[in-house]
Design a protein around this motif. Structure first.
Motif, PDB file in Angstrom:
ATOM      1  N   ASN A  41      75.622  60.490  30.345  1.00 12.05           N
ATOM      2  CA  ASN A  41      75.747  59.423  29.349  1.00 12.05           C
ATOM      3  C   ASN A  41      74.447  58.784  28.872  1.00 12.05           C
ATOM      4  O   ASN A  41      74.464  58.091  27.852  1.00 12.05           O
ATOM      5  CB  ASN A  41      76.632  58.295  29.902  1.00 12.05           C
ATOM      6  CG  ASN A  41      78.051  58.723  30.162  1.00 12.05           C
ATOM      7  OD1 ASN A  41      78.513  59.730  29.630  1.00 12.05           O
ATOM      8  ND2 ASN A  41      78.758  57.970  30.991  1.00 12.05           N
ATOM      9  N   HIS A  42      73.350  58.976  29.581  1.00 11.37           N
ATOM     10  CA  HIS A  42      72.182  58.153  29.265  1.00 11.37           C
ATOM     11  C   HIS A  42      70.878  58.917  29.051  1.00 11.37           C
ATOM     12  O   HIS A  42      70.071  58.513  28.214  1.00 11.37           O
ATOM     13  CB  HIS A  42      71.983  57.099  30.366  1.00 11.37           C
ATOM     14  CG  HIS A  42      73.137  56.172  30.503  1.00 11.37           C
ATOM     15  ND1 HIS A  42      73.349  55.103  29.656  1.00 11.37           N
ATOM     16  CD2 HIS A  42      74.190  56.184  31.361  1.00 11.37           C
ATOM     17  CE1 HIS A  42      74.476  54.489  29.988  1.00 11.37           C
ATOM     18  NE2 HIS A  42      75.003  55.121  31.022  1.00 11.37           N
ATOM     19  N   ASP A 211      77.359  53.350  35.170  1.00 11.76           N
ATOM     20  CA  ASP A 211      77.245  53.482  33.719  1.00 11.76           C
ATOM     21  C   ASP A 211      76.878  52.148  33.078  1.00 11.76           C
ATOM     22  O   ASP A 211      75.973  52.062  32.231  1.00 11.76           O
ATOM     23  CB  ASP A 211      78.567  54.005  33.158  1.00 11.76           C
ATOM     24  CG  ASP A 211      78.491  54.353  31.698  1.00 11.76           C
ATOM     25  OD1 ASP A 211      77.669  55.209  31.316  1.00 11.76           O
ATOM     26  OD2 ASP A 211      79.270  53.773  30.906  1.00 11.76           O
ATOM     27  N   SER A 212      77.560  51.097  33.486  1.00 12.00           N
ATOM     28  CA  SER A 212      77.305  49.771  32.932  1.00 12.00           C
ATOM     29  C   SER A 212      75.893  49.294  33.267  1.00 12.00           C
ATOM     30  O   SER A 212      75.206  48.705  32.419  1.00 12.00           O
ATOM     31  CB  SER A 212      78.344  48.786  33.469  1.00 12.00           C
ATOM     32  OG  SER A 212      78.093  47.475  33.004  1.00 12.00           O
ATOM     33  N   GLU A 215      73.294  51.090  31.132  1.00 13.72           N
ATOM     34  CA  GLU A 215      73.357  50.603  29.753  1.00 13.72           C
ATOM     35  C   GLU A 215      72.687  49.241  29.632  1.00 13.72           C
ATOM     36  O   GLU A 215      71.896  48.991  28.703  1.00 13.72           O
ATOM     37  CB  GLU A 215      74.814  50.517  29.303  1.00 13.72           C
ATOM     38  CG  GLU A 215      74.994  50.275  27.820  1.00 13.72           C
ATOM     39  CD  GLU A 215      74.512  51.441  26.968  1.00 13.72           C
ATOM     40  OE1 GLU A 215      73.905  51.164  25.910  1.00 13.72           O
ATOM     41  OE2 GLU A 215      74.716  52.603  27.365  1.00 13.72           O
TER      42      GLU A 215
END
Length: 268
Positions: A41-42, A211-212, A215
Motif C-alpha cells: 500500500n505505501h 496501514d494507518s 499513512e
C-alpha cells in the motif's frame, strides 16, 4: 502482481529456510505484516524496474530478517520461483543476509547498526534533490544496542528528514536472549521522541493499524523524522516458534517443516 498475503509470505519463508537448511526464521516471521503492508500500500516502485530513480527506498538494516523481504520481492515478481527454491544454495545470489546485489535490496546488511545510516543518507539525498521520495528503514530492537543507530537518529533530526520512517521491530529478543536480559531498552517510543522524532507505538501484526500508521507518518511534513515502534512476536504465525528464541538459530527438519506448513495451511 500478487497481493502480499501474510500467510503466503510466511509459507515462502518456510520454503526458503527448508530448501537452504538455514536459520533466522523467527526474526523473519516477526516483520511479515510490517513489510507486506508497506509493499502492498505505501512503497512506491516500478514493477518493471527495481532501480527506478523515482522509487521509494526500503532499507532492511535488520539484515538477518531478509527472507521476509525476499518473499515480498517474490510477490512482486522480481525474484522467480527457481531462486526461492534454491535459497542459500551454491552459486545463488540469495544469501542469509541482505545483499544489495539483489534487485529491490538497497543495502548489504548484517553488521547490525549500519543500515540506518545508509537510509538516512538516502533520505538526505532525496531532500537535496527535492524529490518526494520516502525512505523506510527497518531495524530490530536488539539492534538499538548499537551506538551507530543513535548517531543516525541525531543526524536525521538535525537535517529535518521528515521523509524518513524508522520501523522498529520490537519482538523482545536478540540472538543470545531477551532484550531485557541483554540490555534493557526501556520506553523505545520515548527514546525516539527525545531525539526529536514523531514516534508512535502499534501492534506490528495488526495490518489495519500498520496501514494507518504508515499513512499518518508519511503525511506529516513537519521537519521531524518518524519512528514506528511495532510490538511483534518472534516466530509469529507458527505456534511452536512463537516466543521461542531457539528459532533464531534452529534449522527446519522434514517434520518441523511439515508441521509449520500445516499450521499455515489451516489458517488460510
Amino acid at each position: 502482481m500478487k497481493k502480499f498475503d501474510a500467510l503466503r509470505v510466511r509459507k515462502t519463508i518456510l520454503d526458503m529456510a527448508f530448501a537452504g537448511s538455514t536459520v533466522h526464521i523467527g526474526c523473519a516471521f516477526s516483520i511479515v505484516e510490517l513489510l507486506a503492508v508497506l509493499y502492498r500500500n505505501h512503497l512506491r516502485f516500478d514493477r518493471n524496474d527495481p532501480h527506478s530513480a523515482s522509487r521509494d527506498y526500503m532499507v532492511l538494516s535488520k539484515g538477518h530478517g531478509v527472507m521476509a523481504q525476499y518473499a515480498c520481492l517474490h510477490e512482486i515478481g522480481w525474484l522467480p520461483d527457481d531462486e526461492i527454491a534454491h535459497y542459500f544454495g551454491n552459486g545463488t545470489r540469495l544469501k542469509g543476509l541482505a545483499d544489495a546485489h539483489v534487485p529491490g535490496v538497497e543495502v548489504t546488511a548484517g553488521s547490525l547498526g549500519h543500515g540506518l545510516s545508509v537510509g538516512v543518507g538516502l533520505a538526505l539525498g532525496a531532500k537535496m534533490n527535492k524529490t518526494d521520495q520516502m525512505c523506510y528503514a527497518l531495524v530490530g530492537d536488539g539492534e538499538l544496542n548499537e551506538g551507530a543507530i543513535w548517531e543516525a537518529a541525531l543526524f536525521a533530526a538535525q537535517f529535518k528528514l521528515d521523509n524518513l520512517v524508522v520501523i522498529v521491530d520490537v519482538n523482545g529478543y536478540q540472538a543470545m536472549g531477551t532484550t531485557d536480559e541483554v540490555m534493557s531498552l526501556g520506553d523505545i517510543e520515548a527514546k525516539f521522541a527525545a531525539f526529536d522524532f514523531d514516534a508512535v507505538t502499534i501492534d506490528g501484526h495488526d495490518e489495519a493499524a500498520i496501514d494507518s500508521a504508515y499513512e499518518s507518518l508519511k503525511a506529516r511534513k513537519n521537519g521531524r523524522p518518524k519512528a514506528l515502534v511495532a510490538k511483534t512476536i518472534k516466530g509469529k504465525g507458527v505456534s511452536f516458534m512463537e516466543h521461542d528464541n531457539i528459532w533464531h538459530y534452529t534449522r527446519l527438519n522434514p517434520q518441523t517443516y511439515q508441521a509449520a506448513v500445516a499450521e499455515l495451511g489451516a489458517k488460510a
